[in-house]
Design an enzyme around this catalytic site. Sequence first.
Site, PDB file in Angstrom:
ATOM      1  CE1 TYR A 139      -3.660   2.631   0.897  1.00 35.01           C
ATOM      2  CE2 TYR A 139      -1.820   3.641   2.051  1.00 35.01           C
ATOM      3  CZ  TYR A 139      -3.085   3.730   1.513  1.00 35.01           C
ATOM      4  OH  TYR A 139      -3.762   4.922   1.577  1.00 35.01           O
ATOM      5  CD  GLU A 164      -6.012   4.620  -0.947  1.00 36.42           C
ATOM      6  OE1 GLU A 164      -6.053   4.855   0.270  1.00 36.42           O
ATOM      7  OE2 GLU A 164      -6.998   4.243  -1.607  1.00 36.42           O
TER       8      GLU A 164
END
Lengths: 388, 290
Positions: A109, A197
């Site tokens: 991530y 993101e």
Amino acid sequence: MNIHEYQARQLLRDHGIPVKPDFMATSVDEVEQKLSRLIGPPWIIKAQAHTGGRGKAGGVKLAKSKEEALAHAKNILGMTLVTPQTGPKGKLVRRIMVAEDTRIAKEYYLGFLADRATASYIFIGSTEGGVEIEKVAAETPDKIIKVAVDPVSGYRAYHGTEMSRRLGFKGALAKQLNQVMSGMYQLFISKDASLVEINPLVRTPEDTLFALDAKVTFDDNGLARHPEIASLRDIDEEDPNEVLASRHDLSYIKLDGTIGCLVNGAGLAMATMDIVKHYGGSPANFLDVGGSASTEKVTEAFKIILSDPNVRGILVNIFGGIMKCDVIAEGIVAASKTLGVKVPIVARLDGTNVEQGKKILAGSGLKIIPASSLGEAARLIVKEATSP
Amino acid sequence: MAILVDKNTRLICQGFTGQHGTFHSLKCAEYGTKFVGGVVPGKGGTIHEGYPVFDTVAEAVEKQKANATMIFVPALYCRDAILEAVDAGLELVICITEGVPANDMMFVKRYLQGKKTRLIGPNCPGAISPGKAKVGIMPAAIHQEGSVGVISRSGTLTYEAVNQLTKLGIGQSTCIGIGGDPVIGTNFIDALELFKADKQTKAVLMIGEIGGSLEEETARWIKKNFPKPVAAFIAGATAPPGRRMGHAGAIISGGKGTYAEKVKVLKTCGIKVARTPAEMGETMKKAMGR
């Protein structure tokens, strides 16, 4: 402002971040035409709608042949995605993305956003990619890596080195990560994003990094200086009344109740909804007419409120500062006459030019119930809207 | 005493010749604020509504000894307007304009660290010390000089609160709207530190909103550091999660910043919380033991 995944992936590419080729399509025919552009099979077919949780809802499929790709495209286009974010009504899928597949050794991530509390930017990284980062943060907070970036001095290579060190990246991987992070930062700053993101960021068995799924959201206040970003807006993904409201510079959010609220100022608008609820009613909307309402704007606000068939009464709550009460009163009268308002209206006006405003309402010959305080106004409208 | 603005304030307006800049500068002057001119690049040397206009803030400081500014320039120019005021050494910058990009404010906020300038806003109504000076867009008539400090993230909701106080005969020392944006110059704790040192202020009414954790942090700070009575109201009890209610700050995400959470923390820290926005004044009265 939200954008689609395929748009976000293109922005990442534009900023030097490796993303596998893909295309967007709105029909099965289009998929058939464009499929030869991509290496494969296999391909990934993904629903493009402004919601997370698309995979679980059946909006993401792997196709191992052209026939499978077309069959998945047919199924996904036009389906209604129901996810925790969309609520039971779900979201109609109008677009799909077809992308080349990526072999995955490990998922990570990586996110970049502003940390309001410290007034600094922050990279968030984790070895636990591909799942909800909020869940990782709640359950295994030690797996969340934070690297702060000063808004004045900006991103520097050492930020990447620090993230690599903590993710366990060395050599060529660390170099690639630096390129990804630098691109994310440039995108965020140069386009006034509020979130960039990549989840997951994947490492292939050959130790190459690719951004698989991307989410980029933008600060509405910055859109004026980025027309190329503003043009990415897909109004099909938004509530039609909210789109209409924003065109008239009104801030409107539809809710599930029966009492329409027309208020000046966001804080007072929220507080007005709260007091309606306190007296047993339920607000049908949040509506802030802003600091400088004209008669036309008030009329538009009434139109939007009344387009909701659940509305049984309207509460107008104006505390005039910049806004003058007589202007609002004229707007209410004009709107009631042109629109032929059938539901009861309770009007509470206070502040600048309040006396003139009250006179206009009283002399209009319309049934507008005056209230002298916030509490009284809320009690009155709840009584009016719930009486048979 | 009071805080931020008083008889020593020498105010200029950046964006003075625009419609709002003109209207509100004149209203501030009419209230008794020492208004000493405006700054509009390219219009230096002219006179507008009887006041001198300067090209730069530095010139206004040099010629008029300005120490405070009120900013009405368009949102995309606010970053530069604030930075100019900071570099000119003003003590107080109040940015009224709404819609300033968050990244601009991130830069400004970091730049302000270690500087003597205090920034209020953006997206705020300003500050008023009743009977002394007004720097902002609030309706003057609802205020009354007294001993309660008011701090709020909202504009019109602050007027509502002040109006209730005045109707109950409770005057105010200074009322500050700190702004509804996610990144603002002065937060609740900064303002409370000023109220703590102010002899005129005997109690404080704080008006917060859902979203973020500013109110919770403030409540914990109050419990440790602030000896005067505090009452509060939190707007947004009925707001649905994940939606932005006009104010960029007012959004509940991931279960954080909810109404219930905020009220719980406030009460634990000894702060009286008004159940409805109609009871803000009464709640303050009770907290003061009247």
